[in-house]
Design an enzyme around this catalytic site. Structure first.
Site, PDB file in Angstrom:
ATOM      1  N   ASP A  16     -12.503  28.541   0.889  1.00 25.76           N
ATOM      2  CA  ASP A  16     -13.121  29.152  -0.573  1.00 25.76           C
ATOM      3  C   ASP A  16     -14.228  27.899   0.188  1.00 25.76           C
ATOM      4  OD1 ASP A  16     -10.730  26.953  -1.583  1.00 25.76           O
ATOM      5  OD2 ASP A  16     -11.208  27.394   0.296  1.00 25.76           O
ATOM      6  N   GLY A  54      -1.889  24.336  -8.652  1.00 26.87           N
ATOM      7  CA  GLY A  54      -3.324  24.871  -7.828  1.00 26.87           C
ATOM      8  C   GLY A  54      -2.692  26.513  -6.705  1.00 26.87           C
ATOM      9  N   HIS A 105      -0.930  22.478  -1.691  1.00 28.97           N
ATOM     10  CA  HIS A 105      -1.097  21.542  -3.260  1.00 28.97           C
ATOM     11  C   HIS A 105       0.606  21.573  -3.305  1.00 28.97           C
ATOM     12  CE1 HIS A 105      -5.443  22.112  -3.513  1.00 28.97           C
ATOM     13  NE2 HIS A 105      -5.024  22.990  -3.388  1.00 28.97           N
ATOM     14  N   HIS A 113     -10.579  22.005  -1.229  1.00 32.38           N
ATOM     15  CA  HIS A 113      -9.986  21.430  -1.841  1.00 32.38           C
ATOM     16  C   HIS A 113      -8.861  19.847  -0.731  1.00 32.38           C
ATOM     17  CE1 HIS A 113     -10.518  25.086  -4.378  1.00 32.38           C
ATOM     18  NE2 HIS A 113     -10.173  23.908  -4.943  1.00 32.38           N
ATOM     19  N   ASP A 160      -9.450  23.414   4.017  1.00 31.91           N
ATOM     20  CA  ASP A 160     -10.075  24.393   3.117  1.00 31.91           C
ATOM     21  C   ASP A 160     -10.772  23.209   1.811  1.00 31.91           C
ATOM     22  OD1 ASP A 160      -7.715  26.417   1.243  1.00 31.91           O
ATOM     23  OD2 ASP A 160      -9.724  24.841   0.183  1.00 31.91           O
TER      24      ASP A 160
HETATM   25  O1  LIG Z   1      -7.542  27.183  -3.859  1.00 25.67           O
HETATM   26  C1  LIG Z   1      -6.686  26.263  -3.997  1.00 25.67           C
HETATM   27  C2  LIG Z   1      -6.532  26.386  -5.067  1.00 25.67           C
HETATM   28  C3  LIG Z   1      -7.471  26.691  -6.435  1.00 25.67           C
HETATM   29  C4  LIG Z   1      -7.304  26.409  -7.653  1.00 25.67           C
HETATM   30  C5  LIG Z   1      -6.669  25.521  -7.895  1.00 25.67           C
HETATM   31  C6  LIG Z   1      -6.671  24.608  -9.258  1.00 25.67           C
HETATM   32  C7  LIG Z   1      -6.512  25.538 -10.000  1.00 25.67           C
HETATM   33  C8  LIG Z   1      -6.926  26.700  -9.514  1.00 25.67           C
HETATM   34  C9  LIG Z   1      -7.439  27.232  -8.362  1.00 25.67           C
HETATM   35  N1  LIG Z   1      -7.627  28.304  -8.271  1.00 25.67           N
HETATM   36  C10 LIG Z   1      -8.833  29.077  -9.012  1.00 25.67           C
HETATM   37  O2  LIG Z   1      -9.557  28.109  -9.449  1.00 25.67           O
HETATM   38  C11 LIG Z   1      -9.048  30.685  -8.208  1.00 25.67           C
HETATM   39  C12 LIG Z   1      -8.032  31.059  -8.045  1.00 25.67           C
HETATM   40  C13 LIG Z   1      -8.266  32.884  -7.885  1.00 25.67           C
HETATM   41  C14 LIG Z   1      -9.700  33.405  -8.050  1.00 25.67           C
HETATM   42  C15 LIG Z   1     -10.684  31.918  -8.165  1.00 25.67           C
HETATM   43  C16 LIG Z   1     -12.173  33.147  -8.999  1.00 25.67           C
HETATM   44  F1  LIG Z   1     -12.196  32.546  -9.865  1.00 25.67           F
HETATM   45  F2  LIG Z   1     -13.049  31.823  -8.083  1.00 25.67           F
HETATM   46  F3  LIG Z   1     -12.282  33.881  -8.166  1.00 25.67           F
HETATM   47  C17 LIG Z   1     -10.346  30.631  -8.560  1.00 25.67           C
HETATM   48  N2  LIG Z   1      -6.353  25.147  -3.421  1.00 25.67           N
HETATM   49  O3  LIG Z   1      -7.322  25.255  -1.927  1.00 25.67           O
HETATM   50 ZN   LIG Z   2      -8.859  25.536  -2.115  1.00 25.08          ZN
END
Ligand SMILES: O=C(CCc1ccccc1NC(=O)c1cccc(C(F)(F)F)c1)NO
Ligand SMILES: [Zn+2]
Length: 407
Positions: free
Chosen positions: A293, A177, A169, A206, A204
């Site tokens: 994820d 992200g 990201h 995302h 991924d």
């Molecule tokens: O995984 C990502 C980013 C995920 C992301 C994007 C925008 C804002 C926050 C995040 N990260 C999470 O939502 C996140 C990160 C660590 C752990 C967790 C959990 F709550 F799912 F465990 C959630 N990109 O491939």
């Molecule tokens: Zn992701």
């Protein structure tokens, strides 16, 4: 050239070939390019793991991944290469100076509160928390990806792995992200020093927006991202209509998917699309982001994949026998992410590993079954056959518009 000159030149050419042949015979074959048993490069150092362990959102994940790979005895089948920090010059090949200088400045201040506003300007807040040693973390994880790419350039290996990379990201001028420096873009820029057509595959959950944006206007890097695409789901980009711009039109491929997709739909879709990409784009090198994820059991609770589904996708790519850079990414069920990437590491080295999780420091995290397998949940699959047919048809139609012949 008169005819005699021509004869003369062919004559001299033959003698040149002759000496060339003798020269080669004398040289020890330093790197036997045909030899399939070239080892997989695994970029690792204690320091790299120790730094990555400190990342707030994935605490200790780097250690869990590495120690499971080591516990399965896989490191003995790979060439372990130490990472280095990406130099500022390398980082500036993609990122803006003011953004990088800011990260450097606040990453060693303990009172970063006073930079609050500027930090927000650079995306350094909620999703991308400021923390001690952030610059060192970002340059080490990026340096590891660059080192992996360099090994592919030197043709000392066919596959190079960096599970501490894959931060797809990060934008040139801001964090996003949970990604600060885009190691994938830096790795691809390094590969561009030698290869003309580079394929980037993003598995991924995302959308790989940072990598796509970096190369959306060029036909030299084709980015193919498979991801969840739903109103309000981060990052919100990566629709079917998102196909690249200018010279890069049709060299951006997005495969938007819905919650609940399983291996049985995901893997064939990925392989059929990648097969068409190979036929038309004819990549010379592949970069694959293997974010975990999308696995069943991830707290993202979106896709319903297993390590086997991702494994088949990576295996399909490795069968092309092209230089391949394998990277990590998301993955928030830490033991499932370690299971998956250990499985992918075994697959890349061609080694079978037993189902039983071997005893090691984090053994307890793999309870109650202590098995390698990730099992699909029974979450509803919103991807109807009709939806997948529509997506597949649209994607293939777009890909068929690219050509790498002299056209
Ligand atoms: O995984 C990502 C980013 C995920 C992301 C994007 C925008 C804002 C926050 C995040 N990260 C999470 O939502 C996140 C990160 C660590 C752990 C967790 C959990 F709550 F799912 F465990 C959630 N990109 O491939
Ligand atoms: Zn992701």
């Amino acid at each position: 050239l008169g005819i005699n000159k021509l004869e003369h030149s062919t004559q001299s050419k033959n003698s040149v070939d002759q000496t060339e042949k003798q020269r080669k015979e004398k040289l020890p074959n330093i790197v036997d390019k045909k030899n399939k048993s070239q080892k997989v490069v695994y970029v690792y150092s204690k320091e790299l793991i120790q730094i990555c362990d400190q990342m707030q959102k994935i605490p200790c994940r780097a250690s869990m991944v590495h120690s499971l790979i080591e516990a399965y005895g896989l490191t003995r089948y790979m060439r372990v290469v130490e990472p280095r920090e990406a130099t500022e010059r390398e980082v500036l090949a993609f990122h803006d100076l003011d953004y990088i200088e800011f990260i450097k400045k606040i990453s060693n201040h303990d009172d970063s509160e006073k930079f609050e506003d500027e930090a927000t300007h650079y995306g350094l807040s909620y999703d991308c928390p400021l923390q001690q040693g952030l610059y060192k973390y970002a340059t080490m994880s990026s340096g590891a990806t660059i080192v992996a790419a360099e090994c592919l350039l030197q043709e000392t290996c066919k596959v190079a792995i960096n599970w501490c990379g894959g931060w797809h990201h990060a934008a040139k001028d801001h964090a996003s992200g949970f990604c600060y420096i885009n190691d994938i873009v830096l790795g691809i820029l390094k590969l561009k020093e030698k290869y003309d057509r580079i394929l980037y595959v993003d598995l991924d959950l995302h959308h790989g927006d940072g990598v796509e944006d970096a190369f959306s206007a060029t036909s030299k890097v084709m980015t193919v991202s498979f991801h969840k695409y739903l109103t309000g789901f981060f990052p919100g980009t990566g629709s079917l209509e998102d196909i690249g711009i200018g010279k890069g039109q049709y060299y951006t491929v997005n495969v938007p998917l819905l919650d609940g997709i399983k291996d049985t739909e995901f893997t064939p879709l990925v392989c059929r699309i990648l097969n068409k990409v190979k036929e038309t784009f004819r990549p010379e090198v592949v970069v694959c982001q293997c974010g975990a994820d999308g696995l069943a059991g991830d707290p993202m609770e979106s896709f319903n994949l297993t390590h086997k589904g991702l494994g088949k996708c990576l295996y399909f790519l490795l069968q092309w026998n092209l230089p391949t850079l394998v990277l990590g990414g998301g993955g928030y069920n830490l033991s499932n992410t370690a299971r998956c990437w250990a499985f992918l590491t075994a697959l890349a080295t061609g080694k079978q590993i037993p189902t039983e999780i071997p005893d090691h420091e984090y053994f307890i995290e793999y309870g109650p079954d202590y098995e390698l397998e990730v099992y699909p949940g029974n979450r509803k699959n919103h991807n109807t056959a009709h939806y997948l047919r529509q997506v597949y048809g649209a994607v293939l139609n777009n890909i068929s518009k690219i050509c790498t012949e002299k056209c």
